[in-house]
Design an enzyme around this catalytic site. Structure first.
Site, PDB file in Angstrom:
ATOM      1  N   LYS A 195       0.884  -1.130   0.049  1.00 47.43           N
ATOM      2  CA  LYS A 195       0.186  -0.045  -0.175  1.00 47.43           C
ATOM      3  C   LYS A 195       0.799   1.272   0.031  1.00 47.43           C
ATOM      4  CE  LYS A 195      -1.966  -1.619   3.596  1.00 47.43           C
ATOM      5  NZ  LYS A 195      -2.861  -2.067   4.835  1.00 47.43           N
ATOM      6  N   ASP A 230      -5.160  -6.100  10.777  1.00 47.42           N
ATOM      7  CA  ASP A 230      -6.396  -5.337  10.828  1.00 47.42           C
ATOM      8  C   ASP A 230      -7.550  -6.431  10.469  1.00 47.42           C
ATOM      9  OD1 ASP A 230      -5.627  -5.433   8.086  1.00 47.42           O
ATOM     10  OD2 ASP A 230      -6.317  -3.582   7.771  1.00 47.42           O
TER      11      ASP A 230
HETATM   12  C1  BGC Z   1      -1.924  -5.812   3.975  1.00 47.75           C
HETATM   13  C2  BGC Z   1      -2.689  -6.637   4.885  1.00 47.75           C
HETATM   14  C3  BGC Z   1      -3.875  -5.899   5.372  1.00 47.75           C
HETATM   15  C4  BGC Z   1      -4.488  -5.053   3.967  1.00 47.75           C
HETATM   16  C5  BGC Z   1      -5.833  -4.534   4.555  1.00 47.75           C
HETATM   17  C6  BGC Z   1      -2.783  -5.282   2.607  1.00 47.75           C
HETATM   18  O1  BGC Z   1      -2.054  -4.535   1.609  1.00 47.75           O
HETATM   19  O2  BGC Z   1      -0.993  -6.634   3.265  1.00 47.75           O
HETATM   20  O3  BGC Z   1      -2.027  -7.065   5.838  1.00 47.75           O
HETATM   21  O4  BGC Z   1      -4.490  -6.398   6.261  1.00 47.75           O
HETATM   22  O5  BGC Z   1      -3.738  -4.422   3.197  1.00 47.75           O
HETATM   23  O6  BGC Z   1      -5.253  -3.164   5.237  1.00 47.75           O
END
Ligand code: BGC
Length: 497
Positions: A195, A230
């Site tokens: 992200k 999360d």
């Molecule tokens: C992460 C996860 C997370 C999800 C939602 C993903 O990019 O790898 O760990 O739960 O985003 O936030």
């Protein structure tokens, strides 16, 4: 200028823009470029198609990967991470707990007063702080020092009623929403960033140790009692209020899911079998990839230019960070190859991530007869004011294609969890209810996306089974759930027995 003169000037301005739009549209029609536009749209739509047969193939492939990820560490692109949460909240948790929720461009600090048996949450406060973009790609110390400074501020401003008993530190649930290989309920190694984060010196380190060291540097007396993803926090928060909650899905900036697995169905778990016989698994489904995923050249190009090429492919077709960017890329192609916006490509449209998912959500849900929202967004974001109604309809169509594919693929992911848990059919006469906790801005705010997902899940499961499954929005569940898990894993007595 007098009022009338201003009025005339405005009317003239609008008339000129409308006339320009008509001219652009007529020119496009004449030159055959409109045909090219239609070709690009049709081709994109075909590549993004998600008929039920394909969604079932996607789900079959995901289930195969789920088994492989549970069988051995590194056995699959789906990491199927062990959360060390083998007991979900019961509703009896009691006391004052904190949470730190980090996973996107903002983080939250929460304080929760849990009332014990059946009394739920008595009191809660939070602050939300946005993370300066330079800290998302800087150093681990810089990020954690920034977060801890905000946490310390939050604590220093609270009333003396919240002062813990002498010798007892404040306890914190730490929601850290990136792939982490947990080594216990309160420790875990960061495997990689997603992200838009990329802080190299944090990868391979224990994120709880990083946070704890930053708290020590600051002189903040707090103890991390639970480290959770999360999805796991959302599941815990959902279970706290509803006994039927067995899975959770995040559809926000990123995407992921967690669910309750039978401990003896996890071959890679070599520890003692938990008394509950269960273990929550953080799937990290964002990293799922399969030849059955409908991908277009726009997705492949976006992936190739991303911070993490080749990774998080499923996330890149369905989550909030990427949907707007895919739409922008299609529009750019139409501008280049079909002069969709006139003779040149508007410079602002060329900027990666200039079109966010909130904007495509607003445009997609524009109910005005002349698509005013679309016209305004294009003016504000890209300084494009010559869109005709036909052009705006095409823009909405692209938003629809991207959102529909994302929502239907997310439904296929949920189907996979239900199938893995054996909940996709009704076995006994008594219909067992099941709740999936849902969180994330995409699911919460993009109504068309949410409705499309729900409709598709019904389509995949059939009416009878669908009636037993409830997708339940659990706003901010991830932070709340972490504070509740901090309570259930507290060293001190934090339950009404
Ligand atoms: C992460 C996860 C997370 C999800 C939602 C993903 O990019 O790898 O760990 O739960 O985003 O936030």
């Amino acid at each position: 200028m007098g009022k009338i003169a201003v009025g005339i000037a405005v009317v003239c301005g609008v008339a000129v823009a409308a006339a320009a739009a008509v001219v652009v549209h007529r020119r496009m029609k004449k030159s055959g470029k409109w045909v090219k536009v239609m070709e690009i749209v049709k081709d994109f739509e075909e590549k993004c198609a998600t008929p039920v047969s394909r969604l079932k193939q996607v789900s079959d492939a995901m289930i195969v990967e789920m088994h492989a990820g549970l069988a051995s560490e590194g056995g699959s692109k789906l990491k199927m991470l062990i959360s060390y949460v083998d007991n979900l909240p019961t509703g009896r948790e009691k006391g004052l707990f904190y949470a730190l929720d980090l996973g996107g461009t903002n983080f939250r600090v929460l304080r929760l007063q849990l009332g014990g048996r059946g009394r739920g949450i008595l009191n809660q406060q939070f602050v939300e702080v946005s993370i300066p973009p330079n800290l998302m790609t800087g150093t681990s110390n810089a990020l954690f020092d920034f977060i801890v400074a905000e946490l310390a501020k939050f604590v220093s401003q609270e009333s003396s009623d919240y002062e813990p008993n002498p010798g007892r530190p404040r306890e914190l649930g730490f929601t850290f929403s990136f792939p982490v290989m947990q080594t216990s309920i309160a420790s875990g190694i960061l495997l990689k960033w997603t992200k838009g984060f990329s802080i190299n010196d944090a990868v391979g380190r224990d994120v709880v140790a990083e946070l704890t060291e930053a708290m020590e540097r600051r002189g903040l007396d707090m103890r991390v009692s639970a480290l959770v993803n999360d999805t796991v926090g959302t599941l815990a928060g959902a279970r706290f209020v509803n006994n039927d909650a067995v899975a959770a899905v995040i559809l926000g900036t990123g995407s992921n899911a967690a669910y309750v697995e039978r401990a003896n169905a996890i071959p890679k778990w070599h520890g003692p079998l938990p008394r509950s016989g269960e273990m929550v698994i953080n799937m990290e489904w964002g990293n799922f990839k399969s030849a059955h995923l409908p991908l277009s050249e726009y997705d492949l190009e976006m992936d190739a230019e991303s911070l993490n090429p080749g990774e998080q492919i499923y996330e890149k077709v369905l989550s909030g960070m990427y949907l707007g960017e895919i739409v922008r890329r299609v529009l750019c192609r139409m501008a280049q190859e079909a002069a969709f916006f006139g003779d040149t490509v508007p410079p602002k449209l060329k900027v990666p991530f200039a079109l966010g998912t909130p904007a495509i959500s607003a445009m997609h849900q524009d109910t005005s007869p002349d698509l005013k929202v679309v016209a305004n967004r294009f003016k504000e974001l890209f300084e494009i004011s010559n869109t005709s109604l036909q052009m705006r309809k095409v823009i909405v169509q692209i938003c629809n294609i991207v959102a529909t594919r994302g929502a239907r693929l997310a439904a296929a992911g949920i189907l996979s969890i239900l199938r893995k848990m054996g909940r996709d059919t009704i076995k006994d006469a008594e219909k067992q209810r099941m709740v999936v906790g849902m969180d994330g801005g995409l699911y919460e705010h993009y109504t068309k996306y949410r409705k499309c997902l729900e409709k598709c899940l019904n389509e995949l499961l059939g009416e009878e089974v669908s009636e037993t499954i409830e997708l339940q929005l659990s706003t901010d569940g991830s932070g709340i759930g972490a504070a509740i898990l901090a309570a259930s894993h507290s060293r001190y007595h934090a339950r009404d027995d």
